[in-house]
Design a protein around this motif. Structure first.
Motif, PDB file in Angstrom:
ATOM      1  N   LYS A  71      81.800 -73.394  20.050  1.00 18.92           N
ATOM      2  CA  LYS A  71      81.045 -72.956  18.870  1.00 18.92           C
ATOM      3  C   LYS A  71      81.508 -73.664  17.585  1.00 18.92           C
ATOM      4  CE  LYS A  71      80.232 -68.507  16.458  1.00 18.92           C
ATOM      5  NZ  LYS A  71      80.549 -67.247  16.197  1.00 18.92           N
ATOM      6  N   VAL A  72      80.322 -73.978  16.727  1.00 17.94           N
ATOM      7  CA  VAL A  72      80.476 -74.560  15.659  1.00 17.94           C
ATOM      8  C   VAL A  72      79.907 -73.470  14.632  1.00 17.94           C
ATOM      9  CG1 VAL A  72      79.820 -76.549  13.950  1.00 17.94           C
ATOM     10  CG2 VAL A  72      80.482 -77.014  16.333  1.00 17.94           C
ATOM     11  N   MET A  73      80.778 -73.355  13.376  1.00 15.60           N
ATOM     12  CA  MET A  73      80.076 -72.255  12.416  1.00 15.60           C
ATOM     13  C   MET A  73      80.456 -73.209  11.176  1.00 15.60           C
ATOM     14  SD  MET A  73      81.686 -68.552  11.252  1.00 15.60           S
ATOM     15  CE  MET A  73      82.691 -69.257   9.911  1.00 15.60           C
ATOM     16  N   ARG A  74      79.504 -72.885  10.097  1.00 11.03           N
ATOM     17  CA  ARG A  74      79.727 -73.502   8.970  1.00 11.03           C
ATOM     18  C   ARG A  74      79.819 -72.321   7.977  1.00 11.03           C
ATOM     19  NH1 ARG A  74      78.476 -78.932   8.430  1.00 11.03           N
ATOM     20  NH2 ARG A  74      77.867 -79.878  10.217  1.00 11.03           N
ATOM     21  N   ALA A  75      80.456 -72.361   6.941  1.00 13.71           N
ATOM     22  CA  ALA A  75      80.566 -71.487   5.996  1.00 13.71           C
ATOM     23  C   ALA A  75      81.331 -71.715   4.500  1.00 13.71           C
ATOM     24  CB  ALA A  75      81.450 -70.237   6.450  1.00 13.71           C
ATOM     25  N   ILE A  76      81.083 -70.827   3.704  1.00  9.25           N
ATOM     26  CA  ILE A  76      81.589 -71.051   2.405  1.00  9.25           C
ATOM     27  C   ILE A  76      83.274 -70.234   2.108  1.00  9.25           C
ATOM     28  CG2 ILE A  76      81.539 -70.845  -0.296  1.00  9.25           C
ATOM     29  CD1 ILE A  76      78.722 -71.124   0.296  1.00  9.25           C
ATOM     30  N   VAL A  77      84.213 -70.850   2.044  1.00 11.94           N
ATOM     31  CA  VAL A  77      85.502 -70.289   1.603  1.00 11.94           C
ATOM     32  C   VAL A  77      85.605 -70.333   0.118  1.00 11.94           C
ATOM     33  CG1 VAL A  77      87.992 -70.560   2.087  1.00 11.94           C
ATOM     34  CG2 VAL A  77      86.297 -70.824   4.023  1.00 11.94           C
ATOM     35  N   THR A  78      86.356 -69.248  -0.533  1.00 14.19           N
ATOM     36  CA  THR A  78      86.455 -69.348  -2.021  1.00 14.19           C
ATOM     37  C   THR A  78      87.929 -69.110  -1.955  1.00 14.19           C
ATOM     38  OG1 THR A  78      86.101 -66.999  -2.369  1.00 14.19           O
ATOM     39  CG2 THR A  78      84.162 -68.466  -2.687  1.00 14.19           C
ATOM     40  N   TRP A  79      88.631 -69.638  -2.988  1.00 13.36           N
ATOM     41  CA  TRP A  79      90.165 -69.759  -3.387  1.00 13.36           C
ATOM     42  C   TRP A  79      90.251 -69.602  -4.672  1.00 13.36           C
ATOM     43  CZ3 TRP A  79      93.043 -73.749  -5.605  1.00 13.36           C
ATOM     44  CH2 TRP A  79      94.185 -73.410  -5.752  1.00 13.36           C
ATOM     45  N   THR A  80      90.857 -68.499  -5.333  1.00 12.80           N
ATOM     46  CA  THR A  80      91.235 -68.416  -6.562  1.00 12.80           C
ATOM     47  C   THR A  80      92.886 -68.488  -6.641  1.00 12.80           C
ATOM     48  OG1 THR A  80      89.512 -66.902  -7.069  1.00 12.80           O
ATOM     49  CG2 THR A  80      91.241 -66.855  -8.760  1.00 12.80           C
ATOM     50  N   PRO A  81      93.460 -69.370  -7.618  1.00 17.94           N
ATOM     51  CA  PRO A  81      95.035 -69.552  -7.838  1.00 17.94           C
ATOM     52  C   PRO A  81      95.572 -68.137  -7.669  1.00 17.94           C
ATOM     53  CG  PRO A  81      93.842 -71.103  -9.271  1.00 17.94           C
ATOM     54  CD  PRO A  81      92.715 -70.269  -8.590  1.00 17.94           C
ATOM     55  N   GLY A  82      96.550 -67.895  -6.948  1.00 12.55           N
ATOM     56  CA  GLY A  82      97.331 -66.709  -6.641  1.00 12.55           C
ATOM     57  C   GLY A  82      96.518 -65.578  -5.709  1.00 12.55           C
ATOM     58  N   LYS A  83      95.804 -66.004  -5.062  1.00 12.41           N
ATOM     59  CA  LYS A  83      94.876 -65.163  -4.328  1.00 12.41           C
ATOM     60  C   LYS A  83      94.733 -65.721  -2.789  1.00 12.41           C
ATOM     61  CE  LYS A  83      92.515 -62.466  -7.673  1.00 12.41           C
ATOM     62  NZ  LYS A  83      91.015 -61.935  -8.139  1.00 12.41           N
ATOM     63  N   GLU A  84      94.614 -65.176  -1.943  1.00  8.90           N
ATOM     64  CA  GLU A  84      94.389 -65.557  -0.545  1.00  8.90           C
ATOM     65  C   GLU A  84      92.929 -66.074  -0.566  1.00  8.90           C
ATOM     66  OE1 GLU A  84      96.375 -66.222   2.243  1.00  8.90           O
ATOM     67  OE2 GLU A  84      97.931 -65.931   0.564  1.00  8.90           O
ATOM     68  N   PRO A  85      92.605 -67.390   0.077  1.00 10.90           N
ATOM     69  CA  PRO A  85      91.159 -67.794   0.507  1.00 10.90           C
ATOM     70  C   PRO A  85      90.420 -66.587   1.268  1.00 10.90           C
ATOM     71  CG  PRO A  85      92.812 -69.214   1.058  1.00 10.90           C
ATOM     72  CD  PRO A  85      93.495 -67.861   0.672  1.00 10.90           C
ATOM     73  N   THR A  87      86.572 -66.055   3.199  1.00 16.24           N
ATOM     74  CA  THR A  87      85.498 -66.492   3.644  1.00 16.24           C
ATOM     75  C   THR A  87      84.238 -65.521   3.351  1.00 16.24           C
ATOM     76  OG1 THR A  87      86.612 -67.516   5.521  1.00 16.24           O
ATOM     77  CG2 THR A  87      84.068 -67.417   5.604  1.00 16.24           C
ATOM     78  N   LEU A  88      83.237 -66.169   2.741  1.00 20.99           N
ATOM     79  CA  LEU A  88      82.209 -65.154   2.538  1.00 20.99           C
ATOM     80  C   LEU A  88      81.095 -65.138   3.381  1.00 20.99           C
ATOM     81  CD1 LEU A  88      81.287 -67.195  -1.040  1.00 20.99           C
ATOM     82  CD2 LEU A  88      82.785 -65.296  -0.766  1.00 20.99           C
TER      83      LEU A  88
END
Length: 180
Positions: A71-85, A87-88
């Protein structure tokens, strides 16, 4: 000695960090004041990063390709300094990404469409489908997207045709030009 390569370098808006996508699916961040580097996100085996974009408030969005067995999935991951990444949700098949100036929305392209992602609502809305034209295999439907206020300007992949799209409004064809 490493055989890794780095691509997609992006400086943070505050000019304090730079990130790269490594060929093994990691996102590496470097603090420019101290020179310290660290991995801020790592794809599962076989995963890769296809685009990186900083928000005006120094959050990072990454389009990632994740391979889980067959399985191949594409997604957007966000990361803010000091927080855990994070997945949207509703970003399956994301290929590239851009932030809105207020940091409250993202625009991203899939293989077949251009989408607008409202971070407050936590969901994506399709702005337009792909334009029929030649483009490289597995390329996104749209490249070079950016925000102009609440509207998204994007170039149909494989063409010089630009379009302006805003959720809930009629599209505007900007014609053909080399850049916006």
């Amino acid at each position: 000695e490493s055989n890794l390569s780095a691509s997609i370098p992006r400086f943070s808006p505050d000019e304090k960090r730079v990130v790269w996508a490594l060929s093994d699916g990691q996102i590496l961040a470097c603090d420019l004041d101290s020179g310290a580097t660290r991995v801020v996100w790592r794809a599962s085996a076989g995963g890769s990063v296809t685009d990186l974009a900083w928000s005006p408030d120094n959050a990072l969005a990454a389009c990632v390709r994740i391979q889980d067995g067959e399985k191949v999935m594409r997604a957007i991951v966000t990361w803010t300094p000091g927080k855990e990444p994070a997945t949207l949700k509703d970003t399956d098949d994301a290929r590239n990404v851009a932030w809105r100036a207020d940091g409250k929305a993202l625009a991203f392209s899939t293989k077949t469409a251009l989408l607008h992602y409202d971070l407050g609502a936590g969901k994506a809305e399709k702005l337009t489908d792909q334009v029929e034209a030649w483009r490289p295999k597995d390329a996104p439907a749209y490249d070079d997207q950016l925000f102009c206020g609440g509207a998204v300007i994007a170039r149909a992949a494989g063409t010089m045709r630009w379009t302006l799209r805003e959720p809930g409004k009629d599209p505007v064809d900007l014609g053909e030009c080399r850049g916006v």
